[in-house]
Design an enzyme around this catalytic site. Structure first.
Site, PDB file in Angstrom:
ATOM      1  N   ASP A 105       0.710  -1.077  -0.015  1.00 52.31           N
ATOM      2  CA  ASP A 105       0.041   0.102  -0.241  1.00 52.31           C
ATOM      3  C   ASP A 105       0.882   1.405  -0.297  1.00 52.31           C
ATOM      4  O   ASP A 105       0.288   2.318  -0.424  1.00 52.31           O
ATOM      5  CB  ASP A 105      -0.878  -0.026   1.229  1.00 52.31           C
ATOM      6  CG  ASP A 105      -1.752  -1.149   1.422  1.00 52.31           C
ATOM      7  OD1 ASP A 105      -2.129  -1.659   2.675  1.00 52.31           O
ATOM      8  OD2 ASP A 105      -2.160  -1.775   0.225  1.00 52.31           O
ATOM      9  N   HIS A 147      -2.719   7.151   9.126  1.00 52.79           N
ATOM     10  CA  HIS A 147      -2.164   5.874   9.396  1.00 52.79           C
ATOM     11  C   HIS A 147      -0.813   5.437   9.852  1.00 52.79           C
ATOM     12  O   HIS A 147      -0.451   4.633  10.376  1.00 52.79           O
ATOM     13  CB  HIS A 147      -2.508   4.974   8.193  1.00 52.79           C
ATOM     14  CG  HIS A 147      -3.974   4.587   8.164  1.00 52.79           C
ATOM     15  ND1 HIS A 147      -4.926   4.471   8.892  1.00 52.79           N
ATOM     16  CD2 HIS A 147      -4.554   4.712   6.769  1.00 52.79           C
ATOM     17  CE1 HIS A 147      -6.426   4.423   8.378  1.00 52.79           C
ATOM     18  NE2 HIS A 147      -5.962   4.643   7.203  1.00 52.79           N
ATOM     19  N   GLY A 155      -1.155   2.157   4.981  1.00 52.90           N
ATOM     20  CA  GLY A 155      -2.407   2.779   4.372  1.00 52.90           C
ATOM     21  C   GLY A 155      -2.349   4.052   3.438  1.00 52.90           C
ATOM     22  O   GLY A 155      -3.234   5.130   3.705  1.00 52.90           O
ATOM     23  N   HIS A 184     -11.762   5.531   7.526  1.00 52.56           N
ATOM     24  CA  HIS A 184     -11.155   4.563   8.305  1.00 52.56           C
ATOM     25  C   HIS A 184     -10.354   5.035   9.788  1.00 52.56           C
ATOM     26  O   HIS A 184     -10.573   6.316  10.007  1.00 52.56           O
ATOM     27  CB  HIS A 184      -9.869   4.450   7.435  1.00 52.56           C
ATOM     28  CG  HIS A 184      -9.895   3.720   6.162  1.00 52.56           C
ATOM     29  ND1 HIS A 184     -10.160   4.632   5.225  1.00 52.56           N
ATOM     30  CD2 HIS A 184     -10.204   2.809   5.570  1.00 52.56           C
ATOM     31  CE1 HIS A 184     -10.605   3.880   4.024  1.00 52.56           C
ATOM     32  NE2 HIS A 184     -10.457   2.631   4.177  1.00 52.56           N
ATOM     33  N   ASP A 271     -13.582   9.961   2.080  1.00 59.77           N
ATOM     34  CA  ASP A 271     -13.724   8.565   1.498  1.00 59.77           C
ATOM     35  C   ASP A 271     -15.035   7.983   2.470  1.00 59.77           C
ATOM     36  O   ASP A 271     -15.533   6.927   1.980  1.00 59.77           O
ATOM     37  CB  ASP A 271     -12.401   7.534   1.562  1.00 59.77           C
ATOM     38  CG  ASP A 271     -11.926   7.464   2.976  1.00 59.77           C
ATOM     39  OD1 ASP A 271     -10.609   7.103   2.847  1.00 59.77           O
ATOM     40  OD2 ASP A 271     -12.263   8.373   4.053  1.00 59.77           O
ATOM     41  N   TYR A 310     -11.147   8.966  -2.657  1.00 56.96           N
ATOM     42  CA  TYR A 310     -10.751   8.746  -4.038  1.00 56.96           C
ATOM     43  C   TYR A 310     -11.614   9.041  -5.167  1.00 56.96           C
ATOM     44  O   TYR A 310     -11.421   8.407  -5.989  1.00 56.96           O
ATOM     45  CB  TYR A 310     -10.355   7.150  -3.629  1.00 56.96           C
ATOM     46  CG  TYR A 310      -9.532   6.970  -2.477  1.00 56.96           C
ATOM     47  CD1 TYR A 310      -9.927   6.661  -1.248  1.00 56.96           C
ATOM     48  CD2 TYR A 310      -8.125   7.460  -2.500  1.00 56.96           C
ATOM     49  CE1 TYR A 310      -9.108   6.535   0.006  1.00 56.96           C
ATOM     50  CE2 TYR A 310      -7.313   7.363  -1.432  1.00 56.96           C
ATOM     51  CZ  TYR A 310      -7.900   6.982  -0.284  1.00 56.96           C
ATOM     52  OH  TYR A 310      -6.786   7.011   0.918  1.00 56.96           O
TER      53      TYR A 310
END
Ligand SMILES: O=C(/C=C/c1ccccc1NC(=O)c1ccccc1Oc1ccccc1)NO
Ligand SMILES: [Zn+2]
Length: 389
Positions: A105, A147, A155, A184, A271, A310
């Site tokens: 990632d 993250h 991430g 997230h 997101d 995104y």
């Protein structure tokens, strides 16, 4: 002494001025992030197309120095990212790369060090602007990489600009509140401050089996002295603006009363919006705009950061709407003509349609988590002078 410029400028004081992190080279660097190509330019161009730049105090950032990065990250991790960033793609990864999360990632693509240290520099510039009292609100839409850990990229996050910005705010403010609106869990920021009473982290995010990063459960409330100073609000697919704003306002209201923050950092990862390829929540920009308006009412120094997001047109719509709201400017629904106009089809409107996925957040579920969190917050008691009771 204000000049004879039109009145709306002359009564701009530090309390109403909004600082906005931008320069052309910075945005071009941020455009190169492989997961979000051109998103930084799309966001900036839409804000400019709505004529907001003259009302913002633009602050031009410098890349974070290694000393800045060492406020949070380990020197060996920083050196590894630097080394891998200077290699071109053909060079093989050294075996350290995997232990530092610099694979999968978070590939260490050429120039990633320049991108990641520039973003940290943007959030540092915004935080310093607030500690020096030049404005009450500062915005870095290219920041928000929640993250990243002390010695591990994760991430799509390489350096944790949020943790470093909070550490800078802590040089002036005794108690800092961190709010994470991204889809997230803000695990990197929570980990950094889970054992202190000086920073309370409150994350609203999706929890489901197998969903990244898999942390942020309601029972995770901090450790040691930091127990009860970590708040996690686990949510399910299909979340609507109304349900989100209801749980957000009730939790944040209790957090404010218990923790009495002196500065607030809010990660606005987009997101969680309807239309994002994660396809989880049904939120529109209204959930974000109203959440930030809620935080703004307290009139504490407020640092706003980006993060995930995104569906780039929707992300730009959301962050432009927040920026307009900060300036108390009603933005026309029709997207103005600009470089990325064609990306805003087929509707070419600023507002985002709510999703219509079934909302798995039952009233019973929301009541359960609200009561559980209220109960935990009963254990948070700070004196105005900042000492725990
Ligand atoms: O946005 C994030 C992290 C996302 C993430 C982290 C680790 C592993 C997977 C992740 N998510 C995805 O890959 C993911 C899942 C569904 C739709 C788009 C997704 O991202 C992208 C983003 C850009 C290009 C491709 C994929 N944190 O705020
Ligand atoms: Zn995210």
């Amino acid at each position: 002494m204000s000049s004879d410029k039109d009145s709306c400028e002359s009564n701009v004081t530090s309390s109403t001025r909004v600082a906005y992190v931008y320069n052309e080279q910075y945005t071009k660097l941020c455009d190169q992030m492989p997961k979000i190509p051109l998103r930084a330019s799309m966001t900036h161009s839409l804000i400019a197309a709505y004529g907001l730049l003259p009302h913002l105090q633009v602050i031009s950032p410098e890349a974070a120095s290694k000393e800045d990065l060492k406020l949070f990250h380990s020197e060996d991790f920083i050196d590894c990212l630097r080394r891998l960033s200077d290699l071109d793609d053909e060079e093989k990864y050294d075996d350290d790369a995997e232990s530092y999360g610099l694979m999968y990632d978070c590939p260490a693509y050429p120039g990633v060090y320049d991108y990641a240290s520039a973003v940290v520099g943007g959030s540092i510039a915004a935080a310093i602007h607030l500690t020096e009292g030049h404005s009450q609100v500062a915005v870095n839409w290219a920041g928000g990489w929640h993250h990243a850990k002390r010695s591990e990229a994760s991430g799509f996050c390489y350096f944790n600009d949020i943790v470093i910005a909070i550490l800078i705010l802590r040089q002036k403010f005794d108690r800092v509140l961190y709010v994470d609106l991204d889809l997230h869990h803000g695990d990197g920021v929570e980990d950094a401050f889970c054992s202190t009473q000086k920073v309370m982290t409150v994350s609203f995010h999706k929890v489901a089996s197998g969903f990244f990063p898999g942390t942020g459960l309601i029972e995770d409330i901090g450790i040691g002295r930091g127990r009860n100073y970590t708040v996690n609000v686990p949510l399910k697919d299909g979340l609507t603006d109304e349900v989100f704003l209801d749980i957000f306002s009730s939790v944040i209201n209790r957090v404010h009363g218990a923790f009495k923050p002196q500065a607030v950092v809010c990660q606005c990862g987009a997101d969680a919006l309807h239309g994002d390829p994660h396809a989880a929540f049904n939120l529109t920009e209204k959930a974000f705009v109203r959440s930030v308006e809620y935080l703004r009412e307290w009139d504490f120094p407020l640092l706003l950061l980006g993060g995930g997001g995104y569906n780039f047109a929707n992300t730009a719509r959301c962050w432009a709407s927040i920026t307009g709201s900060l300036l108390h400017k009603e933005l026309p629904t029709d997207i103005p003509e600009h470089r990325f106009f064609s990306d805003f089809g087929p509707g070419y409107e600023l507002t985002i349609e709510p999703g219509n996925q079934r909302d798995l957040n039952s009233e019973k579920y929301i009541e359960e988590i609200r009561e559980r969190i209220f109960g935990d917050l009963e254990n948070v008691e700070v004196e105005e002078d900042g000492n725990p009771r």
